[in-house]
Design a protein around this motif. Structure first.
Motif, PDB file in Angstrom:
ATOM      1  N   LYS A 238      60.112  27.938  39.092  1.00 38.30           N
ATOM      2  CA  LYS A 238      58.948  28.720  39.494  1.00 38.30           C
ATOM      3  C   LYS A 238      59.235  29.440  40.804  1.00 38.30           C
ATOM      4  O   LYS A 238      59.579  28.822  41.814  1.00 38.30           O
ATOM      5  CB  LYS A 238      57.705  27.862  39.686  1.00 38.30           C
ATOM      6  N   GLU A 240      57.568  30.687  43.604  1.00 38.64           N
ATOM      7  CA  GLU A 240      56.259  30.498  44.213  1.00 38.64           C
ATOM      8  C   GLU A 240      55.811  31.736  44.966  1.00 38.64           C
ATOM      9  O   GLU A 240      54.610  31.971  45.142  1.00 38.64           O
ATOM     10  CB  GLU A 240      56.290  29.292  45.144  1.00 38.64           C
ATOM     11  N   LYS A 243      54.824  33.907  41.926  1.00 37.02           N
ATOM     12  CA  LYS A 243      53.976  33.175  40.972  1.00 37.02           C
ATOM     13  C   LYS A 243      54.431  33.395  39.531  1.00 37.02           C
ATOM     14  O   LYS A 243      53.628  33.629  38.625  1.00 37.02           O
ATOM     15  CB  LYS A 243      52.497  33.571  41.106  1.00 37.02           C
ATOM     16  N   THR A 244      55.733  33.309  39.299  1.00 31.38           N
ATOM     17  CA  THR A 244      56.292  33.486  37.964  1.00 31.38           C
ATOM     18  C   THR A 244      57.255  32.339  37.650  1.00 31.38           C
ATOM     19  O   THR A 244      57.755  31.666  38.550  1.00 31.38           O
ATOM     20  CB  THR A 244      57.066  34.809  37.849  1.00 31.38           C
ATOM     21  N   LYS A 270      53.990  35.003  33.992  1.00 32.21           N
ATOM     22  CA  LYS A 270      53.445  35.064  35.345  1.00 32.21           C
ATOM     23  C   LYS A 270      52.196  34.198  35.442  1.00 32.21           C
ATOM     24  O   LYS A 270      51.545  33.894  34.439  1.00 32.21           O
ATOM     25  CB  LYS A 270      53.119  36.500  35.731  1.00 32.21           C
ATOM     26  N   GLY A 271      51.857  33.793  36.668  1.00 35.17           N
ATOM     27  CA  GLY A 271      50.671  32.979  36.887  1.00 35.17           C
ATOM     28  C   GLY A 271      50.800  31.576  36.338  1.00 35.17           C
ATOM     29  O   GLY A 271      49.793  30.956  35.963  1.00 35.17           O
ATOM     30  N   GLU A 273      53.283  27.616  36.336  1.00 29.63           N
ATOM     31  CA  GLU A 273      54.177  26.716  37.049  1.00 29.63           C
ATOM     32  C   GLU A 273      54.497  25.522  36.152  1.00 29.63           C
ATOM     33  O   GLU A 273      54.144  25.493  34.964  1.00 29.63           O
ATOM     34  CB  GLU A 273      53.522  26.242  38.349  1.00 29.63           C
TER      35      GLU A 273
END
Length: 346
Positions: A238, A240, A243-244, A270-271, A273
């Protein structure tokens, strides 16, 4: 032997162009971890549920890799008693070497966010890894919280592990950020978050950790590693900062050269984790990947028939529970599935 006979049969039936099928199929990359296994008939998942920092077990409905039911009537199976008394990001690890088929471990992040803040948990958070172990996948004992980083680390997050046959030990990975040795209260500016690694034989003592993925100034907080066979691996990370979640592949071992299929900007989603990958029990070369939509309703399943190529697509989610958070999945046998159902009824 069966694979060799299949190759011979393929050559003997291709009279006009006997070499072409072998070139097309690329058996050099067809490792054991990519083969369907008829002895595996279920999947065991370990997760936490948002603001409920305990370990919850889920078992597949039959041999369906993306249809799960909650065990123990939806109640947690493991409630931590040490550290912050909260565990996130549980990961289940099958024993390797002499422990293969005899020992399993669950490891996780020592973090109860209800008792702290996100800022404090990264500046002065736990520097240890939660560990439980089992000899049957049913009973989990010997809880311990093992420190793995020194006082310069702000936290230890999202531990994962894999048996490394080249070392005959477990390679363990986690995310940490660091502060200057002179900044004992961690009030200053930290390093970027990086993935760290250490080796262990028993999840009690660990080698001195070192950087595994350091893409500063990009923050990398989650990792999962999938064996491809023949010393090849895929890892999922991830970003951070963006955020992908993206993937990288190595054909030269865990510490070999890693490349990003599709190029430096390629991502899976995306978005999300908490990537959690596992092979399909029934279809050769098919893998599954869970991605946690942390701002929404938790894990969504994805699938691929080309892990090396980094080609993933969303799976049917109709039978997959909502609100499952960062965890992992382990294929299991029919006997193991029945024992889990008997001990922790759905």
């Amino acid at each position: 032997m069966r694979l060799l006979l299949s190759i011979v049969a393929l050559i003997s039936t291709t009279v006009c162009a006997p070499v072409q099928p072998i070139q097309t199929l690329d058996f050099s990359s067809y490792g054991l971890s990519q083969r369907a296994d008829p002895s595996l008939t279920n999947y065991l998942g370990v997760f936490f549920l948002g603001d409920k920092p305990s370990v919850y077990l889920y078992l597949s409905n039959g041999n369906n890799a993306i249809s799960l039911k909650a065990l123990n009537k939806g109640n947690p199976v493991i409630n931590p008693t040490k550290g912050t008394q909260g565990v996130r990001d549980p990961s289940i690890i099958a024993g390797g070497g002499a422990e293969a088929g005899k020992k399993w471990y669950i490891i996780g992040t020592d973090l109860n966010i209800g008792k702290t803040t996100w800022d404090a948990s990264q500046r002065t958070g736990s520097r240890g890894i939660f560990v439980w172990e089992s000899s049957d996948l049913v009973n989990w004992t010997n809880e311990r919280l093992v420190p793995v980083e020194d006082a310069t680390a702000g936290m230890v997050w999202a531990p994962a592990a894999i048996w490394d046959p080249s070392k005959s030990q477990y390679a363990v990975f986690w995310a940490s950020k660091f502060y200057a040795a002179s900044d004992s209260k961690h009030t200053g500016t930290p390093s970027a978050i990086r993935i760290r690694t250490a080796y262990t034989s028993d999840f009690k003592t660990f080698s001195t950790p070192k950087d595994y993925v350091n893409y500063s100034p990009t923050n990398i907080i989650d990792i999962d590693v999938l064996p491809l066979g023949n010393n090849a691996y895929a890892r999922f990370l991830k970003d951070e900062s963006a955020k992908t979640v993206f993937t990288e592949v190595s054909t030269t071992g865990l510490f070999g050269t890693w490349t990003r299929p599709g190029g430096s900007k390629a991502i899976i989603e995306k978005g999300v984790e908490g990537p959690a990958s596992y092979w399909d029990n029934q279809v050769d070369g098919k893998a599954h990947l869970l991605l946690d939509f942390y701002g929404s309703d938790g894990y969504h399943p994805y699938n691929s028939a080309d892990v090396r190529g980094g080609k993933w697509s969303a799976s049917d989610r109709s039978a997959f529970p909502k609100n499952l958070r960062h965890g992992s999945v382990l294929p299991v046998t029919d006997a193991q599935g029945k024992a889990l159902n008997a001990k922790w009824p759905a």
